[in-house]
Design a protein around this motif. Structure first.
Motif, PDB file in Angstrom:
ATOM      1  N   ILE A   4     -84.828 -14.282 -71.713  1.00  0.00           N
ATOM      2  CA  ILE A   4     -83.526 -14.676 -72.248  1.00  0.00           C
ATOM      3  C   ILE A   4     -83.158 -16.016 -71.631  1.00  0.00           C
ATOM      4  CG2 ILE A   4     -81.087 -14.094 -72.438  1.00  0.00           C
ATOM      5  CD1 ILE A   4     -81.866 -11.169 -72.156  1.00  0.00           C
ATOM      6  N   ALA A   5     -83.148 -16.978 -72.520  1.00  0.00           N
ATOM      7  CA  ALA A   5     -82.834 -18.332 -72.028  1.00  0.00           C
ATOM      8  C   ALA A   5     -81.337 -18.497 -71.903  1.00  0.00           C
ATOM      9  CB  ALA A   5     -83.414 -19.381 -72.992  1.00  0.00           C
ATOM     10  N   LYS A   6     -80.966 -18.998 -70.804  1.00  0.00           N
ATOM     11  CA  LYS A   6     -79.551 -19.265 -70.576  1.00  0.00           C
ATOM     12  C   LYS A   6     -79.275 -20.754 -70.707  1.00  0.00           C
ATOM     13  CE  LYS A   6     -78.799 -15.415 -67.415  1.00  0.00           C
ATOM     14  NZ  LYS A   6     -78.325 -15.021 -66.069  1.00  0.00           N
ATOM     15  N   ASP A   7     -78.167 -21.033 -71.372  1.00  0.00           N
ATOM     16  CA  ASP A   7     -77.789 -22.441 -71.520  1.00  0.00           C
ATOM     17  C   ASP A   7     -77.441 -23.030 -70.164  1.00  0.00           C
ATOM     18  OD1 ASP A   7     -78.130 -22.265 -74.216  1.00  0.00           O
ATOM     19  OD2 ASP A   7     -76.012 -21.755 -74.610  1.00  0.00           O
ATOM     20  N   ALA A   8     -78.019 -24.176 -69.933  1.00  0.00           N
ATOM     21  CA  ALA A   8     -77.689 -24.857 -68.672  1.00  0.00           C
ATOM     22  C   ALA A   8     -76.253 -25.345 -68.716  1.00  0.00           C
ATOM     23  CB  ALA A   8     -78.629 -26.052 -68.472  1.00  0.00           C
ATOM     24  N   PRO A   9     -75.543 -25.201 -67.664  1.00  0.00           N
ATOM     25  CA  PRO A   9     -74.142 -25.642 -67.662  1.00  0.00           C
ATOM     26  C   PRO A   9     -74.046 -27.151 -67.851  1.00  0.00           C
ATOM     27  CG  PRO A   9     -74.868 -25.137 -65.430  1.00  0.00           C
ATOM     28  CD  PRO A   9     -75.963 -24.690 -66.341  1.00  0.00           C
ATOM     29  N   THR A  10     -73.127 -27.520 -68.722  1.00  0.00           N
ATOM     30  CA  THR A  10     -72.898 -28.942 -68.993  1.00  0.00           C
ATOM     31  C   THR A  10     -71.980 -29.511 -67.919  1.00  0.00           C
ATOM     32  OG1 THR A  10     -73.079 -28.548 -71.345  1.00  0.00           O
ATOM     33  CG2 THR A  10     -72.047 -30.623 -70.671  1.00  0.00           C
ATOM     34  N   LEU A  11     -72.450 -30.544 -67.286  1.00  0.00           N
ATOM     35  CA  LEU A  11     -71.673 -31.155 -66.217  1.00  0.00           C
ATOM     36  C   LEU A  11     -70.835 -32.286 -66.796  1.00  0.00           C
ATOM     37  CD1 LEU A  11     -74.375 -31.303 -63.405  1.00  0.00           C
ATOM     38  CD2 LEU A  11     -72.575 -29.585 -63.752  1.00  0.00           C
ATOM     39  N   VAL A  12     -69.573 -32.073 -66.835  1.00  0.00           N
ATOM     40  CA  VAL A  12     -68.654 -33.091 -67.339  1.00  0.00           C
ATOM     41  C   VAL A  12     -67.989 -33.754 -66.144  1.00  0.00           C
ATOM     42  CG1 VAL A  12     -66.612 -33.551 -68.756  1.00  0.00           C
ATOM     43  CG2 VAL A  12     -68.232 -31.753 -69.417  1.00  0.00           C
ATOM     44  N   PRO A  13     -68.136 -35.059 -66.017  1.00  0.00           N
ATOM     45  CA  PRO A  13     -67.509 -35.722 -64.871  1.00  0.00           C
ATOM     46  C   PRO A  13     -66.004 -35.546 -64.887  1.00  0.00           C
ATOM     47  CG  PRO A  13     -68.406 -37.325 -66.438  1.00  0.00           C
ATOM     48  CD  PRO A  13     -68.827 -35.994 -66.895  1.00  0.00           C
ATOM     49  N   ARG A  14     -65.495 -35.134 -63.791  1.00  0.00           N
ATOM     50  CA  ARG A  14     -64.053 -34.939 -63.692  1.00  0.00           C
ATOM     51  C   ARG A  14     -63.390 -36.246 -63.291  1.00  0.00           C
ATOM     52  NH1 ARG A  14     -62.818 -30.149 -59.750  1.00  0.00           N
ATOM     53  NH2 ARG A  14     -60.729 -30.669 -60.481  1.00  0.00           N
ATOM     54  N   PRO A  15     -62.344 -36.614 -64.020  1.00  0.00           N
ATOM     55  CA  PRO A  15     -61.657 -37.853 -63.652  1.00  0.00           C
ATOM     56  C   PRO A  15     -60.948 -37.699 -62.317  1.00  0.00           C
ATOM     57  CG  PRO A  15     -60.428 -36.657 -65.330  1.00  0.00           C
ATOM     58  CD  PRO A  15     -61.709 -35.942 -65.162  1.00  0.00           C
ATOM     59  N   SER A  16     -61.019 -38.725 -61.522  1.00  0.00           N
ATOM     60  CA  SER A  16     -60.299 -38.677 -60.251  1.00  0.00           C
ATOM     61  C   SER A  16     -58.819 -38.651 -60.514  1.00  0.00           C
ATOM     62  CB  SER A  16     -60.660 -39.908 -59.408  1.00  0.00           C
ATOM     63  OG  SER A  16     -60.413 -41.102 -60.128  1.00  0.00           O
ATOM     64  N   GLY A  17     -58.091 -37.942 -59.702  1.00  0.00           N
ATOM     65  CA  GLY A  17     -56.673 -37.783 -59.959  1.00  0.00           C
ATOM     66  C   GLY A  17     -55.821 -38.732 -59.167  1.00  0.00           C
ATOM     67  N   GLY A  18     -54.525 -38.551 -59.327  1.00  0.00           N
ATOM     68  CA  GLY A  18     -53.574 -39.304 -58.546  1.00  0.00           C
ATOM     69  C   GLY A  18     -53.533 -40.774 -58.876  1.00  0.00           C
ATOM     70  N   VAL A  19     -53.321 -41.560 -57.831  1.00  0.00           N
ATOM     71  CA  VAL A  19     -53.135 -42.992 -57.990  1.00  0.00           C
ATOM     72  C   VAL A  19     -54.387 -43.668 -58.536  1.00  0.00           C
ATOM     73  CG1 VAL A  19     -52.627 -45.130 -56.767  1.00  0.00           C
ATOM     74  CG2 VAL A  19     -51.404 -43.041 -56.153  1.00  0.00           C
ATOM     75  N   THR A  20     -55.565 -43.237 -58.070  1.00  0.00           N
ATOM     76  CA  THR A  20     -56.813 -43.855 -58.524  1.00  0.00           C
ATOM     77  C   THR A  20     -56.989 -43.723 -60.026  1.00  0.00           C
ATOM     78  OG1 THR A  20     -57.851 -43.356 -56.404  1.00  0.00           O
ATOM     79  CG2 THR A  20     -59.317 -43.867 -58.243  1.00  0.00           C
ATOM     80  N   GLN A  21     -56.760 -42.512 -60.541  1.00  0.00           N
ATOM     81  CA  GLN A  21     -56.871 -42.283 -61.978  1.00  0.00           C
ATOM     82  C   GLN A  21     -55.879 -43.134 -62.740  1.00  0.00           C
ATOM     83  OE1 GLN A  21     -59.012 -40.541 -63.667  1.00  0.00           O
ATOM     84  NE2 GLN A  21     -58.080 -40.645 -65.703  1.00  0.00           N
ATOM     85  N   SER A  22     -54.664 -43.203 -62.261  1.00  0.00           N
ATOM     86  CA  SER A  22     -53.620 -43.974 -62.941  1.00  0.00           C
ATOM     87  C   SER A  22     -53.960 -45.454 -62.980  1.00  0.00           C
ATOM     88  CB  SER A  22     -52.282 -43.755 -62.234  1.00  0.00           C
ATOM     89  OG  SER A  22     -51.253 -44.488 -62.869  1.00  0.00           O
TER      90      SER A  22
END
Length: 287
Positions: A4-22
Motif C-alpha cells: 500500500i503506497a502512501k502519498d508522501a507529505p507535501t511540504l509547503v513552505p510556511r511564510p515567516s510571521g510577524g514583522v518579517t512577513q509584513s
C-alpha cells in the motif's frame, strides 16, 4: 503481497510571521506598484507639471508684491516660498494614493490580494511606500527647478537633506490619509476629489505662501497649529531660509517655536492614527 503506497507529505513552505512577513509582503506590493508606474510614465509626468507651474507662477507673478520681513525683494520671497511649494507637492500626492487604492478596489485587485497568504496591511503599506518613491523623484526634480529660478539654501548639505526628509515624512503620513479615503469611496474619481478638497484649505491657511502676520487673529491660531505649517517652518530652518525680521510665531504657538520637533510629532501621530484606521477599513471593505 501488495504494498500500500502512501502519498508522501507535501511540504509547503510556511511564510515567516510577524514583522518579517509584513516587510516582505509590503516590498512585493511596492515593487508591483513601481513597475506599474514605469509602464504609465504619464502619471509621473503629470505629477511634475503642477508643482513646476506653482514654482514659476508664484515666483514671477507674486515674487515682487508680497512683503517678507518688511521687504518685497523677489529673492527673499523665493527663499520663503520654496519650502511651502515642496510641502504642498508631497501632500498633494495624497490624492494619487487614494485614487490608486480606489482603482484597485474597483477592479477587484484587493480581493485577489486577500486570497493570498499575505500579512494584513501589506497591500496598503506597499502602496504608500511606492507613492513615497514617486514623491521623492518629484521632489528631486522640483528642487532642480527651484535652483534654476534662483532658490538657494544657506546650511550644510546634512541639514538640507534632513529638511527634505522632514518633508517626505509628512508626505508619507498624508498618504495614509489618502489610503483611508481611497478605501472609503466607490470610484477613483471620487477619491481624487475627496483627496484634494480638504488639502486646499490646509495648505493655504498656513505659512506656506504668505506670512501669517497678515491673517485675522483666528486664522493665525489655525495656521500656526497646522501640521503643514510646522513642516514648512522646520524645512525653512533646515534650509537656512528663515527670514530676518519675520517672527517665528505671532501667537506664541509651541509648534512654530519648535517646528522640527512639532513636525515629526505631527507626522508620526498621523501615521499611527490613519494607518490603524486604513487597515481596519481595508479588512472590512475587502470582505
Amino acid at each position: 503481497m501488495s504494498a500500500i503506497a502512501k502519498d508522501a507529505p507535501t511540504l509547503v513552505p510556511r511564510p515567516s510571521g510577524g514583522v518579517t512577513q509584513s516587510v516582505k509582503d509590503s516590498l512585493v506590493v511596492a515593487k508591483r506598484n513601481l513597475i506599474r508606474m514605469t509602464r504609465i510614465p504619464e502619471m509621473v509626468i503629470f505629477g511634475l507639471i503642477q508643482p513646476i507651474m506653482f514654482v514659476v507662477l508664484f515666483t514671477y507673478v507674486f515674487g515682487g508684491s508680497i512683503s517678507i520681513g518688511g521687504s518685497t525683494d523677489p529673492q527673499l520671497y523665493k527663499e520663503f516660498l520654496m519650502a511651502g511649494i515642496f510641502a504642498q507637492t508631497v501632500t498633494f500626492a495624497t490624492a494619487g494614493a487614494g485614487a490608486g487604492i480606489a482603482d484597485d478596489m474597483h477592479k477587484g485587485l484587493i480581493d485577489r490580494f486577500r486570497s493570498l497568504p499575505m500579512a494584513r496591511g501589506a497591500v496598503l503599506t506597499g502602496r504608500t511606500l511606492a507613492d513615497l518613491v514617486q514623491t521623492t523623484l518629484t521632489l528631486v526634480v522640483l528642487a532642480g527647478v527651484a535652483l534654476l529660478v534662483g532658490w538657494r539654501t544657506h546650511e550644510n548639505i546634512g541639514k538640507v537633506i534632513c529638511g527634505f526628509l522632514l518633508l517626505l515624512l509628512l508626505g508619507y503620513a498624508f498618504s495614509w490619509i489618502g489610503a483611508l479615503i481611497g478605501l472609503s469611496v466607490r470610484t477613483p474619481e471620487a477619491a481624487t476629489s475627496g483627496g484634494l478638497i480638504w488639502l486646499f484649505p490646509l495648505t493655504f491657511i498656513s505659512n506656506a505662501f504668505v506670512p501669517v502676520t497678515g491673517m485675522p487673529t483666528f486664522l493665525q491660531h489655525v495656521a500656526e497649529w497646522n501640521p503643514f505649517s510646522a513642516t514648512v517652518a522646520g524645512a525653512r530652518e533646515l534650509f537656512g531660509n528663515t527670514m530676518p525680521g519675520l517672527p517665528k510665531s505671532v501667537t506664541g504657538a509651541w509648534p512654530m517655536e519648535h517646528p522640527i520637533i512639532a513636525s515629526i510629532i505631527w507626522s508620526v501621530l498621523i501615521i499611527v492614527v490613519f494607518r490603524t484606521l486604513a487597515v481596519r477599513k481595508y479588512r472590512s471593505a475587502a470582505t
